[in-house]
Design an enzyme around this catalytic site. Sequence first.
Site, mmCIF file in Angstrom:
data_model
loop_
_atom_site.group_PDB
_atom_site.id
_atom_site.type_symbol
_atom_site.label_atom_id
_atom_site.label_comp_id
_atom_site.label_asym_id
_atom_site.label_seq_id
_atom_site.Cartn_x
_atom_site.Cartn_y
_atom_site.Cartn_z
ATOM 1 N N SER A 50 0.803 -1.232 0.000
ATOM 2 C CA SER A 50 0.000 0.000 0.000
ATOM 3 C C SER A 50 0.834 1.280 0.000
ATOM 4 O O SER A 50 0.308 2.341 -0.313
ATOM 5 C CB SER A 50 -0.967 0.020 1.180
ATOM 6 O OG SER A 50 -0.286 0.235 2.395
ATOM 7 N N LYS A 90 0.704 4.608 6.822
ATOM 8 C CA LYS A 90 0.080 5.446 5.801
ATOM 9 C C LYS A 90 0.650 6.860 5.869
ATOM 10 O O LYS A 90 1.322 7.237 6.810
ATOM 11 C CB LYS A 90 -1.445 5.520 5.986
ATOM 12 C CG LYS A 90 -2.155 4.184 6.013
ATOM 13 C CD LYS A 90 -2.138 3.480 4.684
ATOM 14 C CE LYS A 90 -2.855 2.131 4.788
ATOM 15 N NZ LYS A 90 -2.581 1.260 3.704
#
Length: 188
Positions: A50, A90
């Site tokens: 990701s 993230k």
Amino acid sequence: MKGSYPVEKHREAVSPKGTFYDWLDSIVFALIIVMIFNLGFRLVNVSGDSMLPTLQEGNRLVISHINYHPKYGDIIVSVQDNAMDEAIIKRVIAVGGQTVDLDPETGAVVVDGEALDEPYIYEPIFRDVPGQIEFPVTVPEGQVFVMGDNRNDSMDSRSADVGMIEERYILGKVVFRLFPFNEFGGVR
């Protein structure tokens, strides 16, 4: 032999008391280093794709939470409960009070009416995430909106399964990469 000295001249007196203090000094120093590392820094492993191209599977990172306040662009590690039942890594896109929107034509992320310049992303957004929230959305105070750099393969704040991240669940900001050694250094 020229330049040789008797062994007796090279021997130094070693007292047990001096050796004890040397060992004690080394142990105290090691304990201080361990305490600083445990209280201020942590090691984490990257799992998944990701955050491509910035971070890859198997990267080892050092994060710090010393006097940390989230801001746009920081890469953070969160332990907030989510559908994946694991910590997530993230990038902070917006903080409390900011409004986030997605431009469906260009795939750009828009914060407070301005499209973000994101040279770190893998590719623009071309698909929605499962359970995507409604946009535009305003980030509540004390929370952050996060996204992976690989936007089309990231479960992040766009999904109700992850949602906004409460600041109290942020373990810290990524400060540098330890492994692989050929990529050792700061992370942007």
